[in-house]
Design an enzyme around this catalytic site. Structure first.
Site, mmCIF file in Angstrom:
data_model
loop_
_atom_site.group_PDB
_atom_site.id
_atom_site.type_symbol
_atom_site.label_atom_id
_atom_site.label_comp_id
_atom_site.label_asym_id
_atom_site.label_seq_id
_atom_site.Cartn_x
_atom_site.Cartn_y
_atom_site.Cartn_z
ATOM 1 N N ASP A 112 35.868 36.355 43.786
ATOM 2 C CA ASP A 112 36.534 37.569 43.873
ATOM 3 C C ASP A 112 36.039 38.514 42.672
ATOM 4 O OD1 ASP A 112 38.652 39.447 43.435
ATOM 5 O OD2 ASP A 112 39.321 38.565 44.967
ATOM 6 N N GLU A 226 34.566 52.125 34.495
ATOM 7 C CA GLU A 226 35.824 52.115 33.825
ATOM 8 C C GLU A 226 35.428 50.765 32.847
ATOM 9 O OE1 GLU A 226 38.139 50.776 37.233
ATOM 10 O OE2 GLU A 226 39.328 52.971 37.021
ATOM 11 N N CYS A 317 47.214 50.855 39.950
ATOM 12 C CA CYS A 317 47.486 49.670 39.316
ATOM 13 C C CYS A 317 48.307 49.628 38.234
ATOM 14 C CB CYS A 317 45.797 49.252 39.212
ATOM 15 S SG CYS A 317 44.844 50.488 38.200
HETATM 16 ZN ZN LIG Z 1 45.270 50.481 36.139
#
Ligand SMILES: [Zn+2]
Length: 561
Positions: A112, A226, A317
């Protein structure tokens, strides 16, 4: 999006641990778990997107987030079991984990792209004692770095798949993924007594704090991917510092604190908690930052976004991640080992460990006095260990003193003050930490803030907001090492706070305007005395838009520049 529901369930599990009568939480958890039990497939598989779309399972693990969602569900089930004793979610989690073991143990079918299954499987192992879960987590840790996750489009570093974990020396790629993986590495190393694996994680933590972490504890220097940047690439204005990365770093640091007992990990948790993490939430608790820079210019836009807190995000998130950390804060205050109760974070709380029960009272982080009253003690001696944060130059400690004394005690190299005695209920320990505001200077290799300084007070990093200044923020300087004055105030939009002011100067822009100068040394600050005023960083952006900066250019001889 499955993971956002699961993080909410995890937060409910921890919240019910401290407030068991919250009916709407229990009802939401019960109805959600009942739904999940109905839709989980007979072989244990559970994923709303794959099941609803009919797409094949595990064909695109690098970006499908299937294990990622599984990991968040397993962690939620552990939280609900520990927090409420209810095993309904645990039954689903065990079927899911057994399915993963059957499908992937001993296999190399992929990885993953977003870690968290590693910590989740270790947590499930701790809860059930089933070694197959721990071993699968260890397998996933060891498999990373061999090209199984592959090139995501951002390169192999983005998914930490460019080098085996044991060979990496620095954090790279997507910050949240890298730090969730490290929490898993530390968990696996701890549960398998693998000191070599633990040491590589500790070395990367040291490197990260030395060269890849903002003063606020944030991680991620680049918006693209990010991601972490180069060593000392720490731009205050372009810092990404995702809220989830702060949470991930907090989780990793906690596991290293448990594994080693070293104060520096608790120090870092404190830095994250009161700064990079706390700033994500506005005063009312209804708006959030996804990105947490250390500077916002007056004309700032990122695409069409002015860089203010928002109510929600398309990729949501961060808000449920904030919930699960806030709901579990009580886990992180103290630890016990043998006959020692160690208090690492200071908050008003009732703490029990090593058969010793204490009430902690403090106005931290505003006030440095912490009172610890013994409410229950066994026969025989027990040790109380109190962390002295690295920022506190001195510490005062008294036991059963009728009056406050200003007596200072030497702080041992490991920065835990230890009191060993036969305790009685009613014994009172008073710890006094030094909250005097202070200047902080960056490593000169952080080019983006060279020649600047920041203000800190206790665990709080400060920032300058335009609304508190007498001139344009980008034209102001501060006197290096100049005297700092604090003032308790109530500000609209913020409420009660402590401002800190410093003497400064005003450098008006040159004319004619150009972003460079060919033959002029930098102008000296205006002779007029200017005061620059800072508020705690976590309270910024609560008084409308406007410029903000943590690092301010300094002039003068009073401190290193
Ligand atoms: Zn986040």
């Amino acid at each position: 999006m499955d993971s956002d529901i699961y993080k909410t369930l995890e937060a409910i599990g921890w919240a019910l641990e401290t407030t068991p009568s919250t009916q709407k939480f229990s009802d939401f958890a019960a109805s959600t778990i009942e739904l999940l039990a109905r839709v989980q497939l007979p072989d244990g598989y559970l994923n709303s997107y794959v099941q609803a779309s009919g797409e094949p399972r595990y064909q695109n693990l690098a970006s499908s987030h299937e294990w990622y969602c599984d990991g968040h569900f397993i962690q939620a089930a552990v939280a609900l079991a520990r927090g409420t004793g209810n095993q309904d979610a645990m039954d689903i989690a065990i079927r899911l984990a057994d399915h993963l073991v059957k499908e992937f143990a001993g296999q190399s079918r992929g990885l993953d792209g977003h870690p968290i299954i590693e910590t989740a499987l270790v947590e499930l192992y701790r809860e059930t004692g089933t070694a197959a879960y721990r071993d699968l987590a260890a397998q996933f840790v060891e498999q990373r770095g061999h090209g199984l996750a592959g090139d995501s489009g951002f390169g192999r570093r983005y998914l930490q798949d460019h080098l085996p974990v044991r060979e990496r020396t620095t954090e790279v790629g997507h910050a949240v993924r890298a730090l969730y993986l490290e929490a898993g590495v530390t968990d696996v190393a701890t549960e398998t007594n693998d000191t070599q694996l633990l040491d590589t994680s500790r070395q990367r933590w040291d490197d990260m704090v030395a060269a890849k972490t903002s003063l606020t504890g944030g991680n991620g220097s680049r918006h693209e991917g990010e991601s972490f940047g180069d060593r000392f690439e720490l731009p205050p204005d372009r810092a990404y510092n995702e809220t989830c990365a702060a949470i991930a770093s907090f989780h990793w640091s906690w596991r290293l604190l448990l594994a080693t007992g070293e104060a520096k990990y608790a120090d870092h948790m404190e830095r994250i908690l009161y700064n990079g993490f706390a700033a994500a939430i506005n005063t009312e608790g209804v708006r959030f930052f996804y990105v947490n820079p250390l500077q916002r210019r007056v004309d700032h836009y990122e695409k069409d976004d002015p860089g203010r807190r928002r109510e929600w995000f398309k990729c949501a998130c961060c808000p449920p991640n904030i919930m699960r950390l806030l709901a579990s804060l009580h886990h992180y205050l103290a630890t016990s080992k043998d006959d020692t109760l160690s208090i690492h974070q200071y908050a008003t709380a009732a703490v029990t460990g090593a058969d010793l029960s204490v009430d902690v009272e403090t106005d931290y982080p505003w006030d440095g006095t912490v009172t610890i009253r013994v409410t229950g003690a066994p026969a025989g001696e027990r040790e109380l260990a109190l962390r002295v944060p690295a920022w506190s130059a001195t510490a005062g400690l008294t036991v059963n003193e009728a009056q406050d004394s200003s007596e200072r005690v030497p702080v041992p190299p490991d920065r835990y003050l230890r009191i060993r005695r036969a305790w009685q209920a009613g014994d009172e320990v008073r710890l006094r930490l030094d909250m005097t505001p202070r200047w902080t200077y960056p490593d000169p290799r952080v080019d983006a803030v060279r020649g600047c300084a920041a203000i800190e007070r206790g665990p709080l990093v400060y920032c300058f907001e335009q609304t508190d200044q007498a001139a344009r923020l980008d034209e102001l300087t501060a006197l290096a090492g100049g005297p700092l004055t604090e003032r308790t105030v109530t500000l609209p939009g913020i409420g009660a706070t402590i401002q800190v002011s410093a003497p400064g100067g005003h450098v008006p822009p040159r004319e004619p305007a150009a972003a460079w100068t060919s033959d002029q040394a930098p102008a000296a600050p205006d002779e007029r005395a200017v005061t620059v005023t800072a508020v705690p960083y976590f309270q910024w952006d609560n008084r409308g838009p406007g410029a903000m900066r943590v690092w301010i250019p300094v002039t003068g001889q009073a401190g290193p520049v």
